[in-house]
Design a protein around this motif. Sequence first.
Motif, mmCIF file in Angstrom:
data_model
loop_
_atom_site.group_PDB
_atom_site.id
_atom_site.type_symbol
_atom_site.label_atom_id
_atom_site.label_comp_id
_atom_site.label_asym_id
_atom_site.label_seq_id
_atom_site.Cartn_x
_atom_site.Cartn_y
_atom_site.Cartn_z
ATOM 1 N N PRO A 198 51.954 7.050 8.032
ATOM 2 C CA PRO A 198 50.578 6.258 7.013
ATOM 3 C C PRO A 198 50.969 5.984 5.645
ATOM 4 C CG PRO A 198 50.256 8.407 7.554
ATOM 5 C CD PRO A 198 51.422 8.086 8.512
ATOM 6 N N GLU A 199 52.083 6.774 5.371
ATOM 7 C CA GLU A 199 52.791 6.455 3.785
ATOM 8 C C GLU A 199 53.222 5.352 3.604
ATOM 9 O OE1 GLU A 199 52.432 10.992 4.492
ATOM 10 O OE2 GLU A 199 53.086 9.524 5.480
ATOM 11 N N LEU A 200 53.865 4.869 4.847
ATOM 12 C CA LEU A 200 54.665 3.491 4.790
ATOM 13 C C LEU A 200 53.555 2.491 4.733
ATOM 14 C CD1 LEU A 200 57.768 4.021 6.692
ATOM 15 C CD2 LEU A 200 57.323 4.753 4.498
ATOM 16 N N ASP A 201 52.405 2.604 5.340
ATOM 17 C CA ASP A 201 51.553 1.610 5.273
ATOM 18 C C ASP A 201 50.853 1.406 3.839
ATOM 19 O OD1 ASP A 201 51.304 0.829 8.014
ATOM 20 O OD2 ASP A 201 50.427 2.572 8.600
ATOM 21 N N GLU A 202 50.947 2.695 3.335
ATOM 22 C CA GLU A 202 50.524 2.802 1.863
ATOM 23 C C GLU A 202 51.330 1.916 1.101
ATOM 24 O OE1 GLU A 202 48.814 6.060 -1.206
ATOM 25 O OE2 GLU A 202 49.583 6.578 0.580
ATOM 26 N N TRP A 203 52.793 2.376 1.282
ATOM 27 C CA TRP A 203 53.731 1.628 0.561
ATOM 28 C C TRP A 203 53.644 0.177 0.481
ATOM 29 C CZ3 TRP A 203 57.464 -1.392 3.005
ATOM 30 C CH2 TRP A 203 58.201 -1.915 2.191
ATOM 31 N N LEU A 204 53.259 -0.480 1.635
ATOM 32 C CA LEU A 204 53.336 -1.705 1.868
ATOM 33 C C LEU A 204 52.087 -2.434 1.149
ATOM 34 C CD1 LEU A 204 54.747 -4.356 2.968
ATOM 35 C CD2 LEU A 204 53.178 -3.820 5.317
ATOM 36 N N ARG A 205 51.095 -1.490 1.360
ATOM 37 C CA ARG A 205 49.698 -2.351 0.692
ATOM 38 C C ARG A 205 50.241 -2.225 -0.924
ATOM 39 N NH1 ARG A 205 46.116 0.381 -1.916
ATOM 40 N NH2 ARG A 205 46.920 2.364 -1.529
ATOM 41 N N LEU A 206 50.632 -1.341 -1.559
ATOM 42 C CA LEU A 206 50.622 -1.205 -2.897
ATOM 43 C C LEU A 206 51.702 -2.276 -3.189
ATOM 44 C CD1 LEU A 206 51.002 2.776 -3.080
ATOM 45 C CD2 LEU A 206 49.116 1.119 -4.163
ATOM 46 N N TYR A 207 52.627 -2.446 -2.423
ATOM 47 C CA TYR A 207 53.821 -3.505 -2.904
ATOM 48 C C TYR A 207 53.075 -4.790 -3.056
ATOM 49 C CZ TYR A 207 57.494 -6.679 -3.551
ATOM 50 O OH TYR A 207 58.102 -7.688 -3.934
ATOM 51 N N ARG A 208 52.499 -5.210 -2.032
ATOM 52 C CA ARG A 208 51.801 -6.681 -1.740
ATOM 53 C C ARG A 208 50.874 -6.711 -2.759
ATOM 54 N NH1 ARG A 208 49.236 -7.354 3.410
ATOM 55 N NH2 ARG A 208 49.526 -9.594 3.226
ATOM 56 N N ALA A 209 50.043 -5.634 -3.149
ATOM 57 C CA ALA A 209 49.036 -5.798 -4.312
ATOM 58 C C ALA A 209 49.748 -6.117 -5.797
ATOM 59 C CB ALA A 209 48.193 -4.513 -4.323
ATOM 60 N N ALA A 210 51.092 -5.299 -5.911
ATOM 61 C CA ALA A 210 51.478 -5.209 -7.328
ATOM 62 C C ALA A 210 52.345 -6.439 -7.200
ATOM 63 C CB ALA A 210 52.678 -4.270 -7.348
ATOM 64 N N ALA A 211 52.854 -7.094 -6.359
ATOM 65 C CA ALA A 211 53.542 -8.341 -6.237
ATOM 66 C C ALA A 211 52.586 -9.612 -6.620
ATOM 67 C CB ALA A 211 54.201 -8.875 -4.778
#
Length: 263
Positions: free
Chosen positions: A150-163
């Motif tokens: 689940p932490e990698l799902d969180e990573w992907l969500r955060l990266y896309r939001a930051a980009a």
Amino acid sequence: MANYTHGHHESVLRSHSNRTIANSAEYLRPHLNADARLLDVGAGPGTITVEFAQHVAQVTATEIGPAELALSQKLAAESGAANIDFSIEDVHALSFADNSFDIVHTHQVLQHVADPVQALREMRRVTKPGGIVAARDADYAGFVWFPLLPELDEWLRLYRAAARANGGEPDAGRRLLSWARAAGFEDVTATASTWCYATPEERAWWGGMWADRILESALARQLVDSKMATGADLQRISTAWRAWADDGDGWYLLPHGEIIARA
């Protein structure tokens, strides 16, 4: 130019310096020829650029500022390549004359720019009639992995939001064809290719790189400063990256869109 989400921390360059024609521009290889003049937009550390110089007559490498351009200049000097020149450029308004290049190449750039259609218009303008504009970009929404941490799902969500907060489009791969058509190209060949990390060595490299990057890069600073995440959140994600890298079942797939567009 939108803000560059990744920045230039060592952990980022560790990733970018792994790029070659074989793993990042193979779709363009059949179009390289010894007489061509090639523009490499967003050369980064220059690993692909220096390889291009072995296959074409002249390469011009661009970056957004002197510090960024110095990376490819250093590698070119170390490699002894004498047919590369360098220019600081904004891809939305290139300084080159119309019809200056036979090939214009860009890799993992259009996902970060403020107006990818205008960028492609400019790349088309500086390409000779019948020449090629080639672009390849990742598509973050298509990233898949196992185990399902689940932490990698969180990573992907955060990266896309930051980009997206930086004015970019992290799911660029699927949009390249539409952007090229909007930029006025009529002859466009769209393809796809992937990076896949599954061996112990590949997992250690990819997972270890992201374990560092989520803690130390410009992305990490942005996430904390914007209150999208806390330092503790990023530490949890970093730990999960290392757990994924250590798991013998670990597998990671990154899809990329590619276009060969005729000017």
